[in-house]
Design an enzyme around this catalytic site. Structure first.
Site, PDB file in Angstrom:
ATOM      1  N   GLU A 152     -22.631 -11.187 -79.154  1.00  0.00           N
ATOM      2  CA  GLU A 152     -23.977 -10.539 -79.748  1.00  0.00           C
ATOM      3  C   GLU A 152     -23.480  -9.602 -80.658  1.00  0.00           C
ATOM      4  O   GLU A 152     -22.186  -9.006 -81.389  1.00  0.00           O
ATOM      5  CB  GLU A 152     -24.331  -8.977 -78.205  1.00  0.00           C
ATOM      6  CG  GLU A 152     -24.926  -9.557 -77.746  1.00  0.00           C
ATOM      7  CD  GLU A 152     -25.654  -8.796 -76.897  1.00  0.00           C
ATOM      8  OE1 GLU A 152     -25.776  -8.117 -77.548  1.00  0.00           O
ATOM      9  OE2 GLU A 152     -25.236  -9.142 -75.496  1.00  0.00           O
ATOM     10  N   GLU A 156     -20.686  -6.277 -71.166  1.00  0.00           N
ATOM     11  CA  GLU A 156     -21.282  -5.175 -71.767  1.00  0.00           C
ATOM     12  C   GLU A 156     -20.596  -4.122 -70.314  1.00  0.00           C
ATOM     13  O   GLU A 156     -20.849  -3.211 -69.957  1.00  0.00           O
ATOM     14  CB  GLU A 156     -21.519  -4.250 -72.195  1.00  0.00           C
ATOM     15  CG  GLU A 156     -22.133  -4.989 -73.000  1.00  0.00           C
ATOM     16  CD  GLU A 156     -23.062  -4.718 -74.575  1.00  0.00           C
ATOM     17  OE1 GLU A 156     -23.505  -3.637 -73.865  1.00  0.00           O
ATOM     18  OE2 GLU A 156     -23.087  -4.914 -75.475  1.00  0.00           O
ATOM     19  N   ASN A 205     -19.269  -8.377 -78.272  1.00  0.00           N
ATOM     20  CA  ASN A 205     -20.387  -7.684 -78.939  1.00  0.00           C
ATOM     21  C   ASN A 205     -19.806  -6.561 -79.834  1.00  0.00           C
ATOM     22  O   ASN A 205     -19.429  -6.131 -79.690  1.00  0.00           O
ATOM     23  CB  ASN A 205     -22.005  -7.271 -77.814  1.00  0.00           C
ATOM     24  CG  ASN A 205     -22.138  -7.899 -76.835  1.00  0.00           C
ATOM     25  OD1 ASN A 205     -21.189  -9.269 -76.702  1.00  0.00           O
ATOM     26  ND2 ASN A 205     -22.473  -7.935 -75.842  1.00  0.00           N
ATOM     27  N   TYR A 225     -21.923  -4.219 -82.877  1.00  0.00           N
ATOM     28  CA  TYR A 225     -23.152  -3.208 -83.594  1.00  0.00           C
ATOM     29  C   TYR A 225     -22.174  -2.728 -84.847  1.00  0.00           C
ATOM     30  O   TYR A 225     -23.220  -2.720 -85.778  1.00  0.00           O
ATOM     31  CB  TYR A 225     -23.955  -3.269 -82.476  1.00  0.00           C
ATOM     32  CG  TYR A 225     -24.148  -3.885 -81.962  1.00  0.00           C
ATOM     33  CD1 TYR A 225     -25.906  -4.604 -82.202  1.00  0.00           C
ATOM     34  CD2 TYR A 225     -23.914  -4.114 -80.706  1.00  0.00           C
ATOM     35  CE1 TYR A 225     -26.081  -5.763 -81.344  1.00  0.00           C
ATOM     36  CE2 TYR A 225     -24.567  -5.324 -79.921  1.00  0.00           C
ATOM     37  CZ  TYR A 225     -26.270  -5.885 -80.669  1.00  0.00           C
ATOM     38  OH  TYR A 225     -26.747  -6.803 -79.325  1.00  0.00           O
ATOM     39  N   ARG A 234     -27.468 -17.773 -75.706  1.00  0.00           N
ATOM     40  CA  ARG A 234     -26.999 -17.090 -74.828  1.00  0.00           C
ATOM     41  C   ARG A 234     -28.092 -16.764 -73.597  1.00  0.00           C
ATOM     42  O   ARG A 234     -29.157 -15.922 -74.269  1.00  0.00           O
ATOM     43  CB  ARG A 234     -25.700 -16.203 -75.022  1.00  0.00           C
ATOM     44  CG  ARG A 234     -25.377 -15.240 -74.075  1.00  0.00           C
ATOM     45  CD  ARG A 234     -24.775 -14.363 -74.562  1.00  0.00           C
ATOM     46  NE  ARG A 234     -23.830 -13.713 -74.372  1.00  0.00           N
ATOM     47  CZ  ARG A 234     -24.347 -12.307 -73.788  1.00  0.00           C
ATOM     48  NH1 ARG A 234     -24.264 -11.155 -75.083  1.00  0.00           N
ATOM     49  NH2 ARG A 234     -23.386 -11.559 -73.094  1.00  0.00           N
ATOM     50  N   HIS A 252     -26.257  -9.037 -66.688  1.00  0.00           N
ATOM     51  CA  HIS A 252     -26.646  -8.555 -67.428  1.00  0.00           C
ATOM     52  C   HIS A 252     -27.286  -7.409 -67.740  1.00  0.00           C
ATOM     53  O   HIS A 252     -28.834  -6.955 -67.169  1.00  0.00           O
ATOM     54  CB  HIS A 252     -27.313  -9.317 -68.755  1.00  0.00           C
ATOM     55  CG  HIS A 252     -27.456  -9.364 -69.728  1.00  0.00           C
ATOM     56  ND1 HIS A 252     -27.258  -9.361 -70.931  1.00  0.00           N
ATOM     57  CD2 HIS A 252     -27.746  -8.064 -70.997  1.00  0.00           C
ATOM     58  CE1 HIS A 252     -27.479  -8.707 -72.158  1.00  0.00           C
ATOM     59  NE2 HIS A 252     -27.761  -7.721 -71.863  1.00  0.00           N
TER      60      HIS A 252
HETATM   61  C1  FCB Z   1     -26.098  -4.174 -76.237  1.00  0.00           C
HETATM   62  C2  FCB Z   1     -27.096  -4.711 -74.692  1.00  0.00           C
HETATM   63  C3  FCB Z   1     -28.373  -6.420 -75.303  1.00  0.00           C
HETATM   64  C4  FCB Z   1     -29.072  -5.377 -76.411  1.00  0.00           C
HETATM   65  C5  FCB Z   1     -28.028  -5.189 -77.806  1.00  0.00           C
HETATM   66  C6  FCB Z   1     -28.711  -4.517 -79.043  1.00  0.00           C
HETATM   67  O1  FCB Z   1     -25.659  -3.324 -75.275  1.00  0.00           O
HETATM   68  O2  FCB Z   1     -25.877  -6.445 -74.404  1.00  0.00           O
HETATM   69  O3  FCB Z   1     -28.503  -6.214 -74.512  1.00  0.00           O
HETATM   70  O4  FCB Z   1     -29.627  -4.038 -76.180  1.00  0.00           O
HETATM   71  O5  FCB Z   1     -27.413  -3.750 -77.642  1.00  0.00           O
END
Ligand code: FCB
Length: 487
Positions: free
Chosen positions: A392, A200, A327, A329, A111, A155
């Site tokens: 992500e 995002e 994405n 986290y 990606r 992006h």
């Molecule tokens: C996300 C972004 C990516 C990177 C990660 C840690 O929000 O899409 O570019 O910075 O966080």
């Protein structure tokens, strides 16, 4: 944990999207339910992700125009330690080495993003052929290495002239993005079958225009809400433009997501958490799939005016997405503040509540692997059978080269292992997930954090000739891919 218990837990945590709805209804396929713990389906798209501004460098080479991130990073005081993407990982010149590393990691899918200012330096009009040629060379090299090229069109590197004309709050930006998408797909659509439009949209509108944490650094909550609608228009118009070039192309988006939790047990914080859940997770998915915004986020009688909605926009924002990229986290705490229309527009970060007990990454993000399961199951419920890819997931651990010349990063391995186990569990419970991309292939320019946060599977020695060194986590991930299983 049974689904019923999960549902109850989500409710007690303020997981609004599960309130009043049935638990996830899709039945797992026979193949999915035959998988064992930690296993993944055959043909799973194992990958890693990067983005143009974070890795390419060469910011003023071969006719590339200026983006809002160039302008922002070149403004004193905006980026930690004065970092910029001027050189970043120099991947514009070293992409063959990076692709070889990706292959060595056994990746099946790479990606990356295409820099709009390389293609249209002014954001409209004239096309820069040298920019298109670069991505043709890049994509051909990915294909030769036997990987799927999986590009994102936007992006975050908006051409600066479009910001000068008003940026994302300006409705015209939507048509500009659709024109750019058409140019790229006409030139490269023969090589790439799956296109991600926006990365995002929540983050680039809210952090860029609402709370001034990202470029262009504006703190204008009203304009920010309009920007969210323009991003939805851009997504819909670009989707239609790409399908008009070739209806066989698959088109989707990549969305930041995660559970939200009230920062206290108060009724107002719980309600705020529910609203923020819809705003941060569904605001750019539901309009695409249904033509409507999630209800209960903005006051119903004022919503159209606040967003700048015009007649017919319900059709313009529609996009029958072929895949949903997620994405994930961490989760976020939410507190009520009546001064802001939506909690996410509050520029004051919600402090970590005293009851929080989670370990954190070096970035200070709480580590919550079950959130992977929760959010995938919940998004799957909202999006029906649309295929999901994790576009992500990863963690910042700022480990450098050891005396032995290697990078020992066991915490990244543990973070990834735990999240992959939860992802496998979601697949076994019926979520239609077909891919996972680790963020990131390389240590890189982490936006306002500059080079202070290292997310890579591969270490980059920025001070010493950009030397790449695969970390222990890279070897571990290569084994996961080879065995299609995490244990
Ligand atoms: C996300 C972004 C990516 C990177 C990660 C840690 O929000 O899409 O570019 O910075 O966080």
């Amino acid at each position: 944990m049974k689904r019923r218990e999960l549902l109850q837990m989500a409710i007690s945590l303020g997981g609004a999207a599960t309130l009043g709805r049935d638990a996830f209804a899709a039945a797992p396929s026979a193949a999915a339910s035959a998988l064992g713990a930690g296993e993944f389906p055959a043909g799973f798209h194992w990958g890693a992700a990067t983005s143009a501004y974070q890795v390419e460098g060469a910011w003023n080479v071969d006719g590339r125009g200026e983006s809002i991130w160039d302008r922002y990073a070149h403004t004193a005081g905006k980026i930690k330690q004065g970092g910029t993407g001027d050189v970043a990982c120099d991947s514009y010149h070293r992409y063959r080495e990076d692709i070889a590393l990706a292959k060595r990691l056994n990746l099946k899918s790479l990606r990356f993003s295409i820099a709009w200012p390389r293609i249209q330096p002014l954001g409209r009009g004239a096309v820069n052929d040298k920019g298109l040629d670069f991505y043709k060379r890049f994509i051909d090299a990915v294909l030769e290495a036997g990987m799927r090229p999986y590009p994102t069109l936007y992006h975050w590197d908006l051409p600066q002239p479009l910001e000068d004309a008003g940026g994302w709050p300006n409705r015209d930006t939507a048509q500009r993005l659709a024109d750019y998408a058409e140019i790229v797909v006409k030139a490269i659509g023969d090589r790439v079958k799956e296109w991600t439009i926006l990365n995002e949209p929540y983050v680039f509108t809210v952090l860029g225009y609402g709370i001034a944490i990202h470029a262009p650094g504006r703190r204008e909550p009203d304009a920010c809400l309009r920007a969210t609608h323009v991003a939805n228009l851009a997504q819909g118009l670009a989707f239609q433009a790409i399908k008009a070039v070739d209806p066989r192309l698959k088109v989707g988006g990549a969305y930041s997501c995660g559970p939200t939790r009230p920062a206290s047990d108060s009724a107002v914080d719980r309600a705020a958490s529910e609203r923020q859940y819809k705003f941060s997770n569904l605001w750019f998915v539901e309009p695409a799939l249904t033509g409507r915004y999630p209800q209960g986020v903005l006051p119903a009688d004022k919503q159209d005016a606040m967003l700048g909605v015009r007649d017919g926009d319900d059709k313009r924002v529609r996009a029958a997405l072929d895949f949903i990229g997620l994405n994930y986290y961490s989760f976020g705490y939410v507190r009520d503040d009546p001064r802001y229309a939506v909690p996410g527009l509050n520029p004051e970060w919600t402090p970590r509540p005293a009851f929080d007990h989670y370990a954190q990454t070096d970035f200070g993000w709480d580590i919550y692997p079950p959130g992977m399961y929760e959010i995938v199951m919940d998004m799957a419920k909202h999006t029906g059978g649309v295929p999901i890819e994790i576009t992500e997931n990863g963690a910042a651990y700022n480990v450098g080269l050891g005396a032995d010349g290697r990078v020992h990063d066991p915490k990244r391995v543990e973070y990834t292992r735990a999240h992959l186990k939860e992802l496998s569990r979601a697949i076994r419970d019926g979520a239609p997930v077909r891919g996972y991309h680790h963020w990131s292939l390389l240590d890189n320019f982490e936006w306002s954090e500059g080079f202070t946060q290292r997310f890579g599977l591969v270490h980059v020695d920025f001070a010493n000739g950009q030397k790449r060194t695969p970390k222990d986590s890279a070897d571990w991930y290569a084994n996961v891919i080879a065995s299609n299983k995490v244990s």
